[in-house]
Design an enzyme around this catalytic site. Structure first.
Site, PDB file in Angstrom:
ATOM      1  N   GLU A 283       0.821  -1.213   0.000  1.00 33.48           N
ATOM      2  CA  GLU A 283       0.000   0.000   0.000  1.00 33.48           C
ATOM      3  C   GLU A 283       0.857   1.267   0.000  1.00 33.48           C
ATOM      4  O   GLU A 283       0.533   2.252  -0.678  1.00 33.48           O
ATOM      5  CB  GLU A 283      -0.923  -0.006   1.225  1.00 33.48           C
ATOM      6  CG  GLU A 283      -1.848   1.190   1.290  1.00 33.48           C
ATOM      7  CD  GLU A 283      -2.702   1.181   2.549  1.00 33.48           C
ATOM      8  OE1 GLU A 283      -3.496   2.113   2.703  1.00 33.48           O
ATOM      9  OE2 GLU A 283      -2.559   0.252   3.373  1.00 33.48           O
ATOM     10  N   ASP A 284       1.970   1.248   0.743  1.00 35.93           N
ATOM     11  CA  ASP A 284       2.748   2.475   0.940  1.00 35.93           C
ATOM     12  C   ASP A 284       3.946   2.617  -0.003  1.00 35.93           C
ATOM     13  O   ASP A 284       4.507   3.710  -0.125  1.00 35.93           O
ATOM     14  CB  ASP A 284       3.252   2.542   2.395  1.00 35.93           C
ATOM     15  CG  ASP A 284       2.106   2.695   3.382  1.00 35.93           C
ATOM     16  OD1 ASP A 284       0.985   3.001   2.939  1.00 35.93           O
ATOM     17  OD2 ASP A 284       2.322   2.503   4.593  1.00 35.93           O
TER      18      ASP A 284
END
Length: 754
Positions: A72-73
């Site tokens: 996600e990051d």
């Protein structure tokens, strides 16, 4: 990793090496990134993995905890890469957790924009719950993630603290409870309580701290007395290899909740002082060749015998308080929790709660579903319960479209407190707390619910509104001629029971409407002395329905007759063309209508005087319908007139179809309300527009409301909706005018549109 490494030291070397690789991968992916608190970001996934390790989760879950934010990051990290490096199971957990986190963050960003934001947040929570049903480990990783975020919530803005704490209290703490993970559930509740009700939290914390030393001394004294008594017992040392006795602090939210529910002061809460006894049975020696299931039953029986023997020692030492003994071993909680609870008066005169359980029961109570990865043995009943509620989550997803309704159903039917009750044959049924015999009956089968006439609980007859308690045996009394009562909606709790009761009455109302429509048509045909059986054959009815309604289902025709959308005379003429010829109206030259009478209205099947109703003032172009009055001809109403709607329900047989004829339009007097902010010269401007259109109002009134809004009431003669639209367009050109509405005699208002 310093805190995590000791927790995995007893795992196989290959597993430890996989965890170290996952840590190195996550550390490199999050390099240089800091949390809002200022700490390196890697501290968060390590903390999540540490929580999972304390729960005893499998190695794949620990690795997923370390990697859960990488995809996600970090743009460069993909799910395919995670699978190549760490395997398909780790990918599945990380993928589920990533989807959940994205939805949660979207809801966080949108929840601050009012009702729409709350609806979006509800939809995101719905998607999140559905995503977590694929693999239980996704839920456990998410709970560990939420727990660490709650521990560090102080770095967030106050409004975010409130929203996240509320979401935690409503969804995540009940979710942990439903999975039986008491260790996480209690901490989440206390942390959410701290942010949601800071004053109450600080008050309780302060009050408990003031007498902490005194309570600690009492607990230590009681623990020592109990330890001595258990070691002096002649039988217990032969059955157990270890006895762990410790004081247990009551959680702040639990104390606050109990004070609120029972209306008690802090001094009246008996179980502020508590002792937990954990018994580790010695290895059971069974004859060679004993099958595994028989061995497991023998171990479970011995565990119970040890716990019951221990509680007998406690009761011989201290006086038990009546009504304060709870046996959750014989009747476990729906989440699998097993323990004996008893409250006794110690030698110091203080009430003390004593909890007694085996080591396995303790692990299940603390770690819940996570204990599945530590023990193959366990409560099969609890495992079935967890499978059932996951199935319920999926079922609700398919049944309920609205996200807010889905979330309410999840909170009520799945995440709420539960009771376990039993059928007369001993089958355990898990229901939301507060459920009644009617909820129980519908849970067993819809037919049983619909034919319920009474109930027995533990052999005694009880009202159907009786609230069931944990351990109740419930017997439903039925009668095949019985039907549900609308009163049941006042006390049933489960969504499924309430939905089935409502469905029954909707079906009943539909059947009554069909019968009413059928009777209206049959009565009309008999009155005209027509062959009823011949005209009401299915084929003719299907053709008539196709012409009049656009479908081929005669039920739609009957429903339209019941609702007044069609009249029996219209249907009769379609079914019998001869009747249509006989009733076709001959051209009639009518005199000009008197004031108040209808000019140019044709009433099907009737030759009588008509009059425009003053309650709604219909004008040419409006959809209209007639009502056959007693001795005063037919009163013509707009089809959306409240009086017409009422008459269609009360006297549908007197309602007739009507339409505007194609002759010369006559004029009708209509009252209008011109709305605008009050200003000087407004009335003169409106009248100037009317004069320019060569219109002369028959009545003019003006006034100003409390909010400085001006209302100019005009009575004008119009010839139809086209005339009204031209008038509207002209008056809306007056500076400041915001609206024009038609006003009926009964005060009804409608926006002026063509």
């Amino acid at each position: 990793m310093e805190e995590l490494r000791p927790l995995i030291a007893d795992r196989p070397p290959a597993d430890r090496e996989r965890v170290e690789r996952a840590y190195a991968f996550a550390r490199d992916a999050h390099a240089g990134v800091k949390r809002r608190s200022g700490e390196p970001y890697i501290t968060h996934p390590v903390a999540v993995a540490t929580i999972l390790a304390r729960l005893g989760m499998d190695t794949d879950s620990l690795m997923a905890g370390l990697l859960h934010d990488t995809v996600e990051d970090v743009d460069a990290v993909t799910f395919d890469q995670i699978e190549r490096e760490f395997g398909p199971d780790v990918r599945r957990i990380v993928e589920g957790e990533t989807k959940v986190s994205k939805l949660s963050k979207q809801g966080s960003q949108q929840a601050e924009v009012g009702d729409t934001g709350r609806d979006i947040q509800a939809e995101n929570l719905r998607q999140m719950l559905v995503a977590m049903t694929g693999d239980l480990r996704v839920i456990v990783v998410k709970l560990a993630d939420r727990l660490h975020n709650m521990r560090t919530l102080g770095a967030m803005k106050p409004e975010k603290q409130q929203r996240i704490a509320r979401e935690t209290m409503d969804i995540f703490a009940p979710l942990a409870h439903r999975l039986g993970i008491g260790q996480i559930k209690w901490e989440l509740e206390d942390l959410a309580f701290k942010y949601l009700q800071p004053d109450a939290y600080a008050y309780l914390q302060s009050r408990l701290r003031t007498r902490q030393e005194e309570r600690q001394a009492l607990i230590e004294q009681a623990v020592e007395q109990l330890r001595e008594a258990l070691h002096d017992d002649l039988e217990l040392p032969e059955w157990v290899s270890d006895i762990d006795i410790a004081g247990r602090s009551k959680h702040l939210w639990s104390i606050h909740n109990k004070m609120q529910k029972e209306g008690k002061a802090l001094e009246q809460i008996f179980d502020l002082l508590a002792i937990r006894v954990i018994l580790t049975p010695k290895e059971l020696h069974v004859p060679p060749g004993t099958d595994e299931k028989r061995r497991e039953r023998a171990e479970e029986t011995r565990e119970k015998r040890i716990c019951y023997h221990t509680v007998s020692i406690v009761h011989s030492m201290w006086t038990p308080l009546p009504g304060r003994f709870k046996d959750y071993i014989a009747v476990p909680k729906p989440n699998g929790y097993q323990s004996l609870h008893t409250t006794v008066i110690s030698q110091s005169g203080q009430p003390i709660e004593v909890q007694i359980r085996s080591r396995r029961m303790h692990e299940v109570a603390e770690y819940g579903v996570a204990a599945h990865w530590m023990y193959k043995q366990g409560s099969q009943l609890a495992q079935r319960d967890r499978e059932n509620w996951l199935a319920q989550l999926r079922e609700l997803q398919n049944e309920i479209n609205d996200a807010s309704d889905y979330l309410d159903a999840v909170k009520t039917d799945i995440l709420s407190q539960r009771v376990r009750v039993f059928t007369p044959k001993g089958l355990a049924i898990s229901l939301p707390a507060g459920s009644t015999p009617v909820d129980f009956a519908y849970h067993i089968h819809t037919r049983i619910g619909e034919t319920t006439v009474g109930a027995r609980v533990n052999g005694s007859i009880v009202p159907l509104s009786h609230k069931l308690q944990n351990g109740d045996m419930v017997e439903i009394v039925t009668s095949k001629n019985s039907h549900p009562s609308k009163d049941w909606l006042n006390f049933t709790v489960t969504r499924s029971a309430r939905a089935k009761i409502r469905h029954h009455f909707r079906q009943q109302e539909r059947e009554e409407a069909l019968q009413h429509g059928h009777d209206l048509l049959e009565r009309y045909l008999r009155k005209r002395q027509l062959p009823v059986r011949q005209l009401m054959r299915t084929k003719l009815l299907e053709e008539a329905t196709q012409k009049l309604v656009g479908t081929r289902n005669p039920d739609d025709l009957y429903l339209a007759l019941h609702a007044g959308k069609l009249t029996p005379s219209v249907v009769g003429r379609v079914l019998s063309p001869t009747l249509a010829q006989e009733q076709a109206p001959a051209p009639v030259r009518r005199p000009p209508p008197a004031p108040g009478e209808s000019g140019g209205v044709y009433v099907e099947g009737l030759s009588t005087t008509t009059k425009l109703a003053q309650c709604c003032n219909p004008i040419r172009g409006d959809q209209i319908m007639g009502y056959l009055t007693r001795g005063r001809g037919v009163s013509i109403h707009r089809i959306d007139c409240p009086n017409m709607i009422r008459l269609l329900k009360e006297e549908p047989e007197r309602c007739v179809a009507a339409s505007w004829d194609s002759g010369t339009p006559g004029s009708t007097l209509v009252d209008f309300d011109v709305v605008a902010p009050d200003r000087s010269g407004l009335l003169a401007d409106v009248l100037g527009v009317l004069a320019a259109q060569k219109r002369s109002p028959l009545k003019v009134e003006a006034g100003v409301g409390a909010d400085d809004t001006a209302h100019i009431y005009l009575r004008l003669a119009v010839t139809g909706n086209g005339d009204v639209e031209a008038l509207r367009a002209a008056i809306l050109q007056v500076p400041g005018v915001t609206d024009i509405v038609r006003v009926g005699k009964n005060g009804g208002r409608g926006r002026v549109t063509a």
